[in-house]
Motif scaffolding. Structure first.
Motif, PDB file in Angstrom:
ATOM      1  N   VAL A   1       0.838  -1.196   0.000  1.00 26.93           N
ATOM      2  CA  VAL A   1       0.000   0.000   0.000  1.00 26.93           C
ATOM      3  C   VAL A   1       0.880   1.255   0.000  1.00 26.93           C
ATOM      4  O   VAL A   1       0.589   2.230  -0.701  1.00 26.93           O
ATOM      5  N   ALA A   2       1.979   1.245   0.753  1.00 27.02           N
ATOM      6  CA  ALA A   2       2.897   2.390   0.764  1.00 27.02           C
ATOM      7  C   ALA A   2       3.470   2.642  -0.632  1.00 27.02           C
ATOM      8  O   ALA A   2       3.524   3.784  -1.093  1.00 27.02           O
ATOM      9  N   ARG A   3       3.879   1.591  -1.301  1.00 25.44           N
ATOM     10  CA  ARG A   3       4.446   1.762  -2.647  1.00 25.44           C
ATOM     11  C   ARG A   3       3.389   2.284  -3.630  1.00 25.44           C
ATOM     12  O   ARG A   3       3.691   3.096  -4.508  1.00 25.44           O
ATOM     13  N   PHE A   4       2.136   1.865  -3.483  1.00 28.64           N
ATOM     14  CA  PHE A   4       1.050   2.410  -4.301  1.00 28.64           C
ATOM     15  C   PHE A   4       0.957   3.925  -4.088  1.00 28.64           C
ATOM     16  O   PHE A   4       0.935   4.696  -5.053  1.00 28.64           O
ATOM     17  N   TRP A   5       0.894   4.363  -2.827  1.00 26.38           N
ATOM     18  CA  TRP A   5       0.750   5.791  -2.551  1.00 26.38           C
ATOM     19  C   TRP A   5       1.986   6.589  -2.950  1.00 26.38           C
ATOM     20  O   TRP A   5       1.877   7.755  -3.324  1.00 26.38           O
ATOM     21  N   CYS A   6       3.163   5.967  -2.923  1.00 26.23           N
ATOM     22  CA  CYS A   6       4.364   6.635  -3.451  1.00 26.23           C
ATOM     23  C   CYS A   6       4.160   6.972  -4.927  1.00 26.23           C
ATOM     24  O   CYS A   6       4.494   8.073  -5.370  1.00 26.23           O
TER      25      CYS A   6
ATOM     26  N   CYS B   1      -7.071   9.360 -13.396  1.00 25.57           N
ATOM     27  CA  CYS B   1      -7.816   8.144 -13.048  1.00 25.57           C
ATOM     28  C   CYS B   1      -7.274   6.957 -13.841  1.00 25.57           C
ATOM     29  O   CYS B   1      -7.012   5.892 -13.271  1.00 25.57           O
ATOM     30  N   ASP B   2      -7.060   7.127 -15.128  1.00 28.80           N
ATOM     31  CA  ASP B   2      -6.525   6.058 -15.965  1.00 28.80           C
ATOM     32  C   ASP B   2      -5.144   5.622 -15.483  1.00 28.80           C
ATOM     33  O   ASP B   2      -4.845   4.421 -15.431  1.00 28.80           O
ATOM     34  N   ARG B   3      -4.296   6.579 -15.109  1.00 29.61           N
ATOM     35  CA  ARG B   3      -2.954   6.258 -14.599  1.00 29.61           C
ATOM     36  C   ARG B   3      -3.051   5.431 -13.318  1.00 29.61           C
ATOM     37  O   ARG B   3      -2.350   4.431 -13.145  1.00 29.61           O
ATOM     38  N   LEU B   4      -3.957   5.824 -12.433  1.00 26.72           N
ATOM     39  CA  LEU B   4      -4.091   5.129 -11.154  1.00 26.72           C
ATOM     40  C   LEU B   4      -4.753   3.764 -11.303  1.00 26.72           C
ATOM     41  O   LEU B   4      -4.430   2.834 -10.559  1.00 26.72           O
ATOM     42  N   LEU B   5      -5.646   3.625 -12.278  1.00 24.65           N
ATOM     43  CA  LEU B   5      -6.226   2.312 -12.562  1.00 24.65           C
ATOM     44  C   LEU B   5      -5.128   1.323 -12.946  1.00 24.65           C
ATOM     45  O   LEU B   5      -5.146   0.166 -12.523  1.00 24.65           O
ATOM     46  N   ALA B   6      -4.163   1.788 -13.722  1.00 20.95           N
ATOM     47  CA  ALA B   6      -3.047   0.932 -14.134  1.00 20.95           C
ATOM     48  C   ALA B   6      -2.181   0.510 -12.947  1.00 20.95           C
ATOM     49  O   ALA B   6      -1.501  -0.513 -13.004  1.00 20.95           O
ATOM     50  N   LEU B   7      -2.229   1.291 -11.847  1.00 20.25           N
ATOM     51  CA  LEU B   7      -1.477   0.956 -10.636  1.00 20.25           C
ATOM     52  C   LEU B   7      -2.257   0.029  -9.707  1.00 20.25           C
ATOM     53  O   LEU B   7      -1.742  -0.392  -8.677  1.00 20.25           O
ATOM     54  N   GLY B   8      -3.520  -0.235 -10.050  1.00 25.51           N
ATOM     55  CA  GLY B   8      -4.332  -1.127  -9.235  1.00 25.51           C
ATOM     56  C   GLY B   8      -5.468  -0.458  -8.492  1.00 25.51           C
ATOM     57  O   GLY B   8      -6.200  -1.116  -7.744  1.00 25.51           O
TER      58      GLY B   8
ATOM     59  N   GLU C   1      -6.285  -1.538  -1.492  1.00 26.45           N
ATOM     60  CA  GLU C   1      -6.941  -2.283  -0.413  1.00 26.45           C
ATOM     61  C   GLU C   1      -8.336  -1.745  -0.108  1.00 26.45           C
ATOM     62  O   GLU C   1      -8.930  -2.065   0.894  1.00 26.45           O
ATOM     63  N   GLY C   2      -8.867  -0.911  -1.015  1.00 25.07           N
ATOM     64  CA  GLY C   2     -10.238  -0.457  -0.882  1.00 25.07           C
ATOM     65  C   GLY C   2     -10.443   0.831  -0.112  1.00 25.07           C
ATOM     66  O   GLY C   2     -11.579   1.228   0.141  1.00 25.07           O
ATOM     67  N   ASN C   3      -9.375   1.528   0.266  1.00 26.56           N
ATOM     68  CA  ASN C   3      -9.510   2.812   0.951  1.00 26.56           C
ATOM     69  C   ASN C   3      -9.924   3.880  -0.058  1.00 26.56           C
ATOM     70  O   ASN C   3      -9.262   4.056  -1.082  1.00 26.56           O
ATOM     71  N   GLU C   4     -11.004   4.604   0.243  1.00 24.13           N
ATOM     72  CA  GLU C   4     -11.506   5.614  -0.669  1.00 24.13           C
ATOM     73  C   GLU C   4     -10.597   6.839  -0.687  1.00 24.13           C
ATOM     74  O   GLU C   4     -10.003   7.204   0.322  1.00 24.13           O
ATOM     75  N   PHE C   5     -10.514   7.461  -1.854  1.00 23.19           N
ATOM     76  CA  PHE C   5      -9.858   8.765  -2.010  1.00 23.19           C
ATOM     77  C   PHE C   5     -10.505   9.444  -3.191  1.00 23.19           C
ATOM     78  O   PHE C   5     -11.210   8.822  -3.978  1.00 23.19           O
ATOM     79  N   CYS C   6     -10.304  10.743  -3.287  1.00 23.55           N
ATOM     80  CA  CYS C   6     -10.898  11.519  -4.380  1.00 23.55           C
ATOM     81  C   CYS C   6      -9.826  12.167  -5.225  1.00 23.55           C
ATOM     82  O   CYS C   6      -8.791  12.614  -4.710  1.00 23.55           O
ATOM     83  N   LEU C   7     -10.085  12.247  -6.511  1.00 21.11           N
ATOM     84  CA  LEU C   7      -9.305  13.091  -7.416  1.00 21.11           C
ATOM     85  C   LEU C   7     -10.128  14.351  -7.581  1.00 21.11           C
ATOM     86  O   LEU C   7     -11.282  14.286  -7.999  1.00 21.11           O
TER      87      LEU C   7
END
Length: 143
Positions: free
Chosen positions: A19-24, A106-113, A136-142
Motif C-alpha cells: 500500500v505504501a508503494r502504491f501511494w508513493c 484516473c486512468d494512470r491510477l487504474l493501471a497501478l491497481g 486495499e479499498g480505501n476511498e480517495f478523491c481526485l
C-alpha cells in the motif's frame, strides 16, 4: 502565538509495504531510507518474523507534505472511510479541462491497481471530481 503541529496520516491495511508503494506512485512520495540499512528489504529481514512487514512509511521528498504511515492490522476494511485523501490533480482547472485531467489521472491510477468508484461531473454548484479506491479499498478523491 499558536504553533503548527506536524502530523502523519495512518492507514490500517493488510500489506503495508504494498500500500505504501502504491501511494508513493500516486503522490510522488518515497519510502525513506532507514538508518543502518541499505534497503527497506534489509530492514524488514532484520525484524522478528512476527514483525516482518508490520509497517511501512512514505514521505514527501520535498518535505512539505505529511508522512504517510501504513500499519498491518488483522481485520479487513468493512465500511466507508471516515477520513480520506483528496488528490488535487485538477486544482485550478475548470470545466472540460478539469474533467479531462481528472480522467487521465484516473486512468494512470487504474493501471497501478486503483478502482474507479464514481465520476461526478460539474454542475451549477460543484466542479468535477472522481471517487476511487486504493489497492486495499480505501476511498480517495481526485479533485
Amino acid at each position: 502565538m499558536t504553533s503548527v503541529q506536524k502530523f502523519q496520516v495512518t492507514f490500517d491495511c493488510a500489506d503495508p509495504e504494498r500500500v505504501a508503494r502504491f501511494w508513493c506512485e500516486v503522490l510522488g512520495y518515497v519510502i525513506p531510507p532507514l538508518e543502518g540499512f541499505a534497503t527497506w528489504d534489509d530492514f524488514d529481514r532484520s525484524q522478528l518474523p512476527e514483525d516482518q512487514g508490520s509497517w511501512c512509511a512514505c514521505i514527501d521528498p520535498t518535505g512539505v507534505g505529511p508522512r504517510l504511515y501504513f500499519q498491518r492490522v488483522p481485520e479487513g476494511k468493512v465500511v466507508k472511510n471516515r477520513v480520506h485523501l483528496d488528490v488535487r490533480a485538477g486544482a485550478g482547472l475548470v470545466g472540460e479541462e478539469r474533467l479531462a485531467t481528472l480522467q487521465a489521472e484516473c486512468d494512470r491510477l487504474l493501471a497501478l491497481g486503483a478502482t474507479h468508484v464514481l465520476t461526478q461531473v460539474a454542475d451549477d454548484e460543484n466542479e468535477s471530481c472522481i471517487t476511487m479506491q486504493d489497492i486495499e479499498g480505501n476511498e480517495f478523491c481526485l479533485d
